[in-house]
Design a protein around this motif. Structure first.
Motif, PDB file in Angstrom:
ATOM      1  N   ALA A   1       0.145  14.091  10.224  1.00 65.25           N
ATOM      2  CA  ALA A   1      -1.177  14.269  10.444  1.00 65.25           C
ATOM      3  C   ALA A   1      -1.870  12.948  10.513  1.00 65.25           C
ATOM      4  CB  ALA A   1      -1.973  15.162   9.323  1.00 65.25           C
ATOM      5  N   GLN A   2      -2.162  12.378  11.624  1.00 66.59           N
ATOM      6  CA  GLN A   2      -2.698  11.095  11.938  1.00 66.59           C
ATOM      7  C   GLN A   2      -4.354  11.194  11.765  1.00 66.59           C
ATOM      8  OE1 GLN A   2      -1.574   9.745  16.027  1.00 66.59           O
ATOM      9  NE2 GLN A   2       0.667   9.965  15.441  1.00 66.59           N
ATOM     10  N   PRO A   3      -4.668  10.039  11.530  1.00 73.78           N
ATOM     11  CA  PRO A   3      -6.191   9.706  11.398  1.00 73.78           C
ATOM     12  C   PRO A   3      -6.746  10.019  12.848  1.00 73.78           C
ATOM     13  CG  PRO A   3      -5.175   7.640  11.182  1.00 73.78           C
ATOM     14  CD  PRO A   3      -3.961   8.729  11.212  1.00 73.78           C
ATOM     15  N   GLU A   4      -8.273  10.536  12.963  1.00 72.93           N
ATOM     16  CA  GLU A   4      -8.735  10.777  14.118  1.00 72.93           C
ATOM     17  C   GLU A   4     -10.004  10.054  14.343  1.00 72.93           C
ATOM     18  OE1 GLU A   4      -9.570  15.076  14.019  1.00 72.93           O
ATOM     19  OE2 GLU A   4      -7.203  15.747  14.311  1.00 72.93           O
ATOM     20  N   TYR A   5     -10.204   9.934  15.549  1.00 72.89           N
ATOM     21  CA  TYR A   5     -11.486   9.128  15.986  1.00 72.89           C
ATOM     22  C   TYR A   5     -12.643   9.954  15.314  1.00 72.89           C
ATOM     23  CZ  TYR A   5     -15.507   7.506  18.875  1.00 72.89           C
ATOM     24  OH  TYR A   5     -16.727   6.993  19.152  1.00 72.89           O
TER      25      TYR A   5
ATOM     26  N   GLU B   1     -21.208   5.962   2.197  1.00 65.85           N
ATOM     27  CA  GLU B   1     -22.313   5.259   2.511  1.00 65.85           C
ATOM     28  C   GLU B   1     -21.995   4.385   3.748  1.00 65.85           C
ATOM     29  OE1 GLU B   1     -24.176   3.783  -0.792  1.00 65.85           O
ATOM     30  OE2 GLU B   1     -24.177   5.718  -1.903  1.00 65.85           O
ATOM     31  N   VAL B   2     -21.429   4.812   4.749  1.00 67.49           N
ATOM     32  CA  VAL B   2     -20.921   3.683   5.835  1.00 67.49           C
ATOM     33  C   VAL B   2     -22.117   2.939   6.501  1.00 67.49           C
ATOM     34  CG1 VAL B   2     -18.936   5.220   6.628  1.00 67.49           C
ATOM     35  CG2 VAL B   2     -21.324   5.662   7.730  1.00 67.49           C
ATOM     36  N   THR B   3     -21.930   1.823   6.908  1.00 67.14           N
ATOM     37  CA  THR B   3     -22.802   1.020   7.615  1.00 67.14           C
ATOM     38  C   THR B   3     -22.182   0.618   8.976  1.00 67.14           C
ATOM     39  OG1 THR B   3     -21.894  -0.836   6.413  1.00 67.14           O
ATOM     40  CG2 THR B   3     -23.594   0.264   5.384  1.00 67.14           C
ATOM     41  N   GLU B   4     -22.865  -0.045   9.595  1.00 71.32           N
ATOM     42  CA  GLU B   4     -22.657  -0.600  10.880  1.00 71.32           C
ATOM     43  C   GLU B   4     -21.326  -1.701  10.722  1.00 71.32           C
ATOM     44  OE1 GLU B   4     -25.620  -0.379  10.245  1.00 71.32           O
ATOM     45  OE2 GLU B   4     -26.609   0.612  11.485  1.00 71.32           O
ATOM     46  N   GLU B   5     -21.355  -2.453   9.574  1.00 69.33           N
ATOM     47  CA  GLU B   5     -20.435  -3.304   9.508  1.00 69.33           C
ATOM     48  C   GLU B   5     -18.986  -2.521   9.357  1.00 69.33           C
ATOM     49  OE1 GLU B   5     -23.159  -3.600   8.089  1.00 69.33           O
ATOM     50  OE2 GLU B   5     -23.864  -5.365   8.686  1.00 69.33           O
ATOM     51  N   ASP B   6     -19.164  -1.480   9.160  1.00 71.08           N
ATOM     52  CA  ASP B   6     -17.772  -0.571   8.745  1.00 71.08           C
ATOM     53  C   ASP B   6     -17.091  -0.175  10.050  1.00 71.08           C
ATOM     54  OD1 ASP B   6     -18.296  -0.797   6.010  1.00 71.08           O
ATOM     55  OD2 ASP B   6     -19.214   1.166   5.837  1.00 71.08           O
ATOM     56  N   GLU B   7     -17.882  -0.283  11.167  1.00 67.64           N
ATOM     57  CA  GLU B   7     -17.202   0.254  12.597  1.00 67.64           C
ATOM     58  C   GLU B   7     -15.830  -0.619  12.470  1.00 67.64           C
ATOM     59  OE1 GLU B   7     -20.766   1.852  15.445  1.00 67.64           O
ATOM     60  OE2 GLU B   7     -20.179  -0.216  15.743  1.00 67.64           O
ATOM     61  N   GLY B   8     -14.968   0.113  13.395  1.00 66.35           N
ATOM     62  CA  GLY B   8     -13.788  -0.751  13.721  1.00 66.35           C
ATOM     63  C   GLY B   8     -12.463   0.112  13.846  1.00 66.35           C
ATOM     64  N   THR B   9     -11.503  -0.484  13.942  1.00 64.55           N
ATOM     65  CA  THR B   9     -10.083   0.614  14.001  1.00 64.55           C
ATOM     66  C   THR B   9      -9.522   0.424  12.590  1.00 64.55           C
ATOM     67  OG1 THR B   9      -9.745  -0.135  16.324  1.00 64.55           O
ATOM     68  CG2 THR B   9      -7.858   0.858  15.170  1.00 64.55           C
ATOM     69  N   TYR B  10      -9.355   1.738  12.259  1.00 63.60           N
ATOM     70  CA  TYR B  10      -8.653   1.732  10.837  1.00 63.60           C
ATOM     71  C   TYR B  10      -7.318   2.308  10.894  1.00 63.60           C
ATOM     72  CZ  TYR B  10     -13.115   1.148   8.750  1.00 63.60           C
ATOM     73  OH  TYR B  10     -14.129   0.542   8.378  1.00 63.60           O
ATOM     74  N   THR B  11      -6.107   1.894  10.390  1.00 59.32           N
ATOM     75  CA  THR B  11      -4.808   1.977  10.652  1.00 59.32           C
ATOM     76  C   THR B  11      -4.227   2.395   9.239  1.00 59.32           C
ATOM     77  OG1 THR B  11      -4.703   0.469  12.279  1.00 59.32           O
ATOM     78  CG2 THR B  11      -2.623   1.060  11.574  1.00 59.32           C
ATOM     79  N   CYS B  12      -3.557   3.526   9.206  1.00 64.32           N
ATOM     80  CA  CYS B  12      -2.665   3.774   7.866  1.00 64.32           C
ATOM     81  C   CYS B  12      -1.303   3.226   8.067  1.00 64.32           C
ATOM     82  CB  CYS B  12      -2.768   5.233   7.638  1.00 64.32           C
ATOM     83  SG  CYS B  12      -1.828   6.300   8.622  1.00 64.32           S
ATOM     84  N   VAL B  13      -0.509   2.418   7.447  1.00 58.84           N
ATOM     85  CA  VAL B  13       0.746   2.313   7.343  1.00 58.84           C
ATOM     86  C   VAL B  13       1.513   2.576   6.222  1.00 58.84           C
ATOM     87  CG1 VAL B  13       2.301   0.194   7.537  1.00 58.84           C
ATOM     88  CG2 VAL B  13      -0.063   0.129   8.639  1.00 58.84           C
ATOM     89  N   MET B  14       2.502   3.403   6.485  1.00 54.59           N
ATOM     90  CA  MET B  14       3.560   3.934   5.361  1.00 54.59           C
ATOM     91  C   MET B  14       4.748   3.015   5.409  1.00 54.59           C
ATOM     92  SD  MET B  14       4.149   5.740   3.110  1.00 54.59           S
ATOM     93  CE  MET B  14       2.714   7.092   2.959  1.00 54.59           C
ATOM     94  N   ASN B  15       4.940   2.460   4.494  1.00 60.43           N
ATOM     95  CA  ASN B  15       5.950   1.457   3.951  1.00 60.43           C
ATOM     96  C   ASN B  15       7.080   2.282   3.303  1.00 60.43           C
ATOM     97  OD1 ASN B  15       5.548  -0.994   5.836  1.00 60.43           O
ATOM     98  ND2 ASN B  15       3.552  -0.707   4.499  1.00 60.43           N
TER      99      ASN B  15
ATOM    100  N   ALA C   1      -0.360   4.545  12.070  1.00 53.26           N
ATOM    101  CA  ALA C   1      -1.347   5.262  13.178  1.00 53.26           C
ATOM    102  C   ALA C   1      -2.679   4.681  13.025  1.00 53.26           C
ATOM    103  CB  ALA C   1      -1.259   7.041  12.989  1.00 53.26           C
ATOM    104  N   SER C   2      -3.525   4.781  14.075  1.00 53.41           N
ATOM    105  CA  SER C   2      -4.719   4.053  14.024  1.00 53.41           C
ATOM    106  C   SER C   2      -5.920   5.238  14.553  1.00 53.41           C
ATOM    107  CB  SER C   2      -4.709   2.904  14.558  1.00 53.41           C
ATOM    108  OG  SER C   2      -3.803   2.108  14.216  1.00 53.41           O
ATOM    109  N   ALA C   3      -6.963   4.847  14.188  1.00 56.61           N
ATOM    110  CA  ALA C   3      -8.308   5.682  14.553  1.00 56.61           C
ATOM    111  C   ALA C   3      -9.514   4.705  14.470  1.00 56.61           C
ATOM    112  CB  ALA C   3      -8.528   7.079  14.184  1.00 56.61           C
ATOM    113  N   MET C   4     -10.488   5.236  15.486  1.00 54.94           N
ATOM    114  CA  MET C   4     -11.783   4.195  15.499  1.00 54.94           C
ATOM    115  C   MET C   4     -12.878   4.844  14.691  1.00 54.94           C
ATOM    116  SD  MET C   4     -11.828   2.667  19.255  1.00 54.94           S
ATOM    117  CE  MET C   4     -13.525   1.554  18.615  1.00 54.94           C
TER     118      MET C   4
END
Length: 1174
Positions: free
Chosen positions: A526-530, A581-595, A603-606
């Motif tokens: 189950a990948q993170p979604e936009y 409590e998200v803010t504008e600085e939290d915008e971006g691409t988030y990637t989960c990496v399973m090692n 996998a990544s999502a914006m």
């Protein structure tokens, strides 16, 4: 040479696996366990550089280290002949090494210059080092020369020659002025590679008398200075503008040679007016941009790591507004010998063939010469198995004992290369170097490599088997490499298992087992979604992963390929990321990496943050209680509790608190069981047996706790044997014949079932007997009677109920009860140290007679009487307790010359034992106490009577008294001391011949044979003569005396008034008169508002008085005695002596002109100036 080998199993013939090999490829393994048993010819491991320049101030250290089996011995040659180290006391060879240490203290380093070569030999061969050329660094002095001033017209070109002395290594050149400041350089004025200073055209500003060339010699850290050059630029016949021409190199073309791998420096310096600019290009190709650089304002082209392709024609162009000039430099690239393939060590089995190759290149082509054990091969004994073909030595059908070290020397006019390579003839059975039972893990569909490193001579043949049954063929999916490694191209789960490799040669076989585990890949299901989230809301990214169950996964989250912000709003769970409590600085691409340890997936999502819609005023309240409590996954000792959170009322839930009630043991009492994060709605609850549980949940936010939820349905756990035993188990006796065993009882929840009892066990420690036990209920102690007095017992308490016993308890050690000791210490002895201190010693009481835990020994002592007295006057008894198993102690505070009595008792936890027999001892004499009194009677004009009493404590036999006395005058000064002695039986004395009307101080003390005791003092005054009394008159009451005092006071007042008036008028020496008298321009009139006086000081140091002024131009003339380092220069020019040392360290004029103000006249430090260019 290729061979085929077979490996036959009892079950039948297997496929033969052939491993082709080159005999030259066998290397000695690095495994020290293998090396220990292998003979090996010498190998040079460390040596000094070929060209070794030494510092003549330090000892010479020439390195030569080698290894071999057995360890090699070392010898040296110098300039081609044997160098006998032992005959030169200044030369030392380090133990187990060939390194030379040459002590040149008291010797000239030149005596040890030369070409050195080290030889390392053992029974298997001889290795030699490079020729090490030892030369002393040199910094010769500048030759004397007299320089005339150079006259030159404005605009012409000029070259100032440096011509430094030839040093070893060559010096570093730089130009500075007389103040040790570097001369500015630019496109017009620059320093050439040879150190000369070039002017493309001169200006009037170039006139100066301090053009100085410096040479710094790096090894000796010395600096030599050329005599200053004076340049005078004239403008009576200025030069006209002209097109460029080259000053260096001269002509239209020149040639330059460079060595491969070195640095090529090409230089073009042009003159002209205006100043020309220089540019470069290569006629036959491009300049090597990655290895080239420009220096000296484009006048120097530098190419590093020269290659053969750098040969060719390089053109430099000088250009100004009137034209241009060109110069072509033809570059030839030569090469000292360099390796293409250096000879490698060979290990051969008897009767095998090997090849040594020594492939080099260079320009001109190098000449190759072979040696064996340091002897030219043509001069060595003939060997029919050896054939030399230029750069190759072929060894055929080698025999045991033919090991040797071969040297290849390749040389041309630019240098040489020397390499040692040994040929070691060995017959060794196979050894497998890969550790046994290695486990290799690989992910499905990836290649797997199973190692089977081996060593043997001849080279072993490697055969692989799987599960010890079938041989592995050298074909898909398997590949067997020459080094024995087995490769599986695409590993699958069916490839997992045990693998065996067998190494064999004609001397034996060895086998080794390894294991391969093929793991399932890690995959994100189950990948993170936009996500688009309003500001101040919560964002949740899910990342559910599947992985091999035997691998430990690690989840990491990244933001824009970097770490997550260090912010408590970011919450990472096992399968999700929550951002509160998200803010504008939290915008971006988030990637989960399973090692995992073997692979990873990501996998990544914006995240996009939008402005929140306006909302009414927010009201924050406690959350509503959770609802719908449900028990699932019910087990003997655990249950899963789930719930639905209530309304958060605008404040996120921080945590959930789970509580329980035990209706069986504590009905109506709720206990905290566990806490869960506010994002969870499930809790795994660990339970105890034999309890009737009900659960409830409370939610917590920033405002507070919610009301409890409705209780869950009741959940009963089945009874079981106890899980724990009582704690705080102790065994302590309260009577001399019992042992009380106590413990802390279990709670109802800990009982785990009905019928809780305690099984008490005990036995005497260190005695061969069985455990005794008793089972009790509802108790926290048990008394064991009839025990011996104070013996150790092992005790333990175990919980039991109707369903079984608790775990095996651990034994603790306790003691039965104590009784008072039965005997007293014996062999009491007293050693008297002095009149106030004695030491007492005794034999300790036997442990069996102490009958308890030893506390110590109690010493009681008292004073019977003074030895002066016949009758006893017993004083109060004193007691000292010495803790532990002591056998001695000190008795302080005794009185001298007395009779004492003491006894000793042993003390345990129960009480005191009987006393030892009384023991008497006497203390010796001491100094007496102070006399009991000192009285003064019958005071007269010149005499008085003293009476005294004996001391309260004689502390011995009195031998007499000492009296000292002295007069004291009106200012409390003491006069001479008189001293008198009196026998012990006297108690009074009359002192005569004293001064009348005088105060006397008396000092009095008693004495014994041990010395004088403390002193007591008294004072007395003799009576005044009656006639003098009548003549004395009180002056303070006489009228004439009072009048005299008034007149003196009036006179003083008048003098003070006169001084005050004089001071206000400026005194006797006004400033204006002084100015008129001296006419000194530096003396300025005093301002009216200064508020200070202007008198002149006539002291020798001429310091200005308070309120004086400095001259208006800001300068103060220095005193003649005001030395400065500047005053010691010669003509302001810093110079060197004839031997090159500085004599002008400080330069400058002795007195500055007044227009210089307060600028510093101190010359810069030559040391600092030089270091800035190093």
């Amino acid at each position: 040479m290729d061979r085929k080998r077979k490996w036959v199993l009892s079950s039948g013939a297997l496929l033969v696996i052939f491993l082709g090999r080159m005999t030259t490829a066998l290397e000695v393994p690095l495994d020290p366990k293998v090396l220990e048993g292998l003979p090996q010819p010498p190998t040079i491991t460390h040596q000094s550089p070929k060209d070794f320049i030494i510092d003549p101030r330090e000892n010479i250290l020439i390195y030569c280290e080698a290894k071999g089996k057995p360890h090699p011995s070392f010898s040296w040659t110098r300039n081609g002949t044997h160098f006998d180290v032992e005959k030169d006391s200044k030369v030392l060879m380090k133990p187990s090494s060939g390194t030379l240490v040459i002590d040149i203290s008291g010797e000239k380093a030149e005596a040890y210059e030369g070409i050195y070569q080290c030889t390392a030999r053992n029974e298997h061969g001889t290795a030699v080092s490079n020729n090490i050329f030892i030369r002393q660094s040199r910094s010769p002095l500048w030759s004397k020369e007299r320089k005339e001033a150079i006259m030159v017209q404005v605009g012409v070109s000029l070259v100032l020659q440096c011509r430094p002395p030839a040093g070893l290594p060559p010096p570093i050149i730089f130009w500075m002025d007389n103040n040790f400041q570097r001369l500015p350089q630019n496109t017009r004025v620059s320093q050439a590679l040879n150190g000369d200073l070039y002017f493309s055209n001169v200006l009037l500003d170039d006139t100066r008398n301090d053009y100085i060339c410096y040479a710094r010699f790096p090894h000796t850290q010395t600096i030599q200075q050329k005599q200053p050059i004076t340049v005078k630029v004239l403008d009576n016949s200025p030069s006209e503008e002209r097109r460029p021409s080259f000053m260096a190199p001269l002509g239209r073309s020149s040639t330059q040679m460079a060595l491969r791998g070195g640095v090529l420096e090409l230089e073009c310096i042009a003159e002209g007016l205006p100043t020309p600019e220089v540019s470069w290009y290569k006629e036959s190709g491009d300049l090597p941009s990655s290895r080239m650089s420009f220096h000296n304002f484009q006048k120097t082209l530098k190419i590093a790591d020269v290659m053969e392709a750098d040969a060719g024609d390089y053109r430099c162009t000088a250009k100004n507004s009137l034209g241009s000039a060109h110069h072509t430099i033809k570059v030839n690239v030569k090469a000292a010998p360099f390796w293409i393939s250096a000879p490698r060590n060979l290990i051969l089995a008897p009767k095998e063939t090997g090849i040594l190759t020594c492939r080099v290149s260079g320009d001109p082509k190098p000449q190759i010469a072979w040696s064996v054990n340091g002897v030219p091969i043509e001069d060595s004994p003939k060997d029919t198995s050896r054939k030399v073909e230029d750069d190759t030595v072929i060894l055929s059908d080698v025999q045991t004992g033919s090991s040797a070290v071969y040297q290849c020397n390749a040389s041309n006019e630019f240098g040489y290369l020397l390499a040692n390579a040994f040929v070691n003839v060995l017959a060794e059975a196979p050894r497998v170097l890969t550790p046994p039972n290695n486990v290799y893990q690989v992910i499905t569909n990836n290649p797997a490599f199973l190692d089977c490193a081996s060593f043997g001579s001849p080279i072993p043949t490697i055969t692989w088997f799987k599960e010890s049954q079938t041989s592995i063929l050298n074909r898909d999916p398997y590949v067997i490499h020459n080094n024995g490694t087995l490769e599986i191209n695409v590993a699958q789960s069916l490839n997992s298992g045990k693998y065996t490799c067998i190494a064999s040669n004609n001397l034996g076989t060895r086998e080794n087992h390894v294991y391969l585990e093929v793991k399932e890949p890690t995959r994100i299901l189950a990948q993170p979604e936009y996500m688009v989230v309003q500001r101040n809301r919560k964002a949740v990214f899910e990342c559910k992963v599947k992985h091999d169950p035997t691998l430990i996964p690690t989840m990491n989250w990244l933001k824009d390929n970097g770490e997550l912000p260090d912010d408590e709003r970011f919450l990472v769970d096992t399968d999700s990321l929550t951002i509160n409590e998200v803010t504008e600085e939290d915008e971006g691409t988030y990637t989960c990496v399973m090692n995992t340890t073997l692979d990873q997936d990501s996998a990544s999502a914006m995240l996009t943050v939008v402005e929140a819609t306006p909302t009414p005023a927010i009201v924050y309240e406690e959350p509503d209680p959770p609802t719908d409590l449900e028990l699932t996954d019910q087990r003997e000792r655990s249950v899963q509790l789930t719930w639905i959170p209530g309304d958060e009322h605008n404040s996120p839930t921080q945590k959930f608190l789970v509580q329980y009630e035990d209706l069986l043991h504590q009905a109506g009492v709720w206990h905290n069981l566990t806490e869960e994060e506010g994002t969870k709605t499930t809790a795994h609850l660990d339970l105890s047996p034999y309890a009737y549980y009900s659960f409830r949940v409370l939610a917590v936010n920033h405002v507070g706790y919610s009301q409890p939820s409705q209780p869950s349905r009741q959940y009963r756990t089945n009874p079981a044997a106890p899980d724990v035993n009582p704690t705080d188990v102790h065994g302590v006796g309260t009577e001399h014949n019992n042992l009380v065993i106590s413990w802390k009882e279990l709670t109802g929840l800990q009982s785990n079932g009905p019928g809780l009892q305690y099984k008490v066990n005990w036995r005497q420690k260190d005695v061969e007997e069985d455990w005794l036990s008793e089972t009790v209920a509802n108790a926290s102690k048990y008394v064991v009677s009839g025990t011996p007095t104070f013996v150790p017992y092992e005790v333990k308490v175990q919980a039991v109920n109707d369903y079984g016993n608790g775990p095996a308890p651990e034994a603790v050690v306790g003691y039965s009860g104590e009784d008072v000791p039965m005997s007293a210490p014996e062999s009491v002895q007293v050693l008297v140290q002095n009149g106030t201190l004695a030491e007492v010693h005794w034999e300790p009481v036997l442990t069996s007679m102490v009958r308890g835990r030893l506390q110590g020994y109690k010493v009681s002592y008292w004073r019977e009487r003074s030895l002066h007295q016949a009758e006893a006057q017993q004083e109060e008894q004193q007691v000292l307790l010495f803790s532990g198993n002591r056998t001695d102690g000190r008795l302080p505070g005794l009185k001298p010359y007395s009779l004492y009595t003491l006894n000793i008792r042993v003390v345990n936890g129960k009480g005191e034992g009987p006393p030892s027999p009384n023991h008497n001892f006497e203390t010796p004499e001491g100094v007496p106490g102070p006399p009991s009194f000192l009285r003064i009677k019958n005071t007269d004009m010149d005499s008085l009577t003293l009476e005294w009493g004996p001391p309260q404590d004689n502390n011995g036999r009195l031998t007499g008294y000492t009296l000292k006395y002295q007069p004291v005058n009106s200012s409390n000064e003491l006069g001479p001391v008189e001293e008198m002695m009196f026998p012990a039986n006297e108690t009074t004395v009359i002192l005569a011949d004293l001064k009348y009307s005088t105060r006397y101080k008396f000092y009095f003390n008693a004495k014994t044979i041990k010395g004088s005791g403390p002193t007591i003092t008294e004072e007395a005054v003799t009576i005044m003569d009656e006639a003098m009394k009548s003549d004395q008159v009180d002056l303070a009451t006489q009228g004439w005396f009072i009048g005299l005092m008034c007149a003196i006071a009036l006179l003083i007042l008048v003098l003070l008034i006169i001084c005050f008036i004089k001071r206000n008028k400026g005194g006797k020496y006004p400033v204006k008169e002084k100015e008129d008298a001296h006419q000194d321009p530096e003396i300025q009139p005093m301002k009216d508002d200064d508020g200070t006086f202007g008198e002149y000081s006539d002291t020798e140091d001429h310091k200005p008085l308070k309120g004086s002024r400095t001259p208006s131009n800001g300068t103060v003339k220095r005193d003649d005695s005001d030395d400065s380092l500047v005053d010691y220069g010669e003509g302001g020019d810093g110079q060197f002596n004839e031997d090159g040392s500085f004599i002008g360290q400080y330069s400058g004029k002795k007195e500055k002109d007044t227009h210089e103000g307060n600028e510093s006249s101190e010359a810069p430090s030559p040391v600092n100036a030089m270091n800035s260019f190093v």
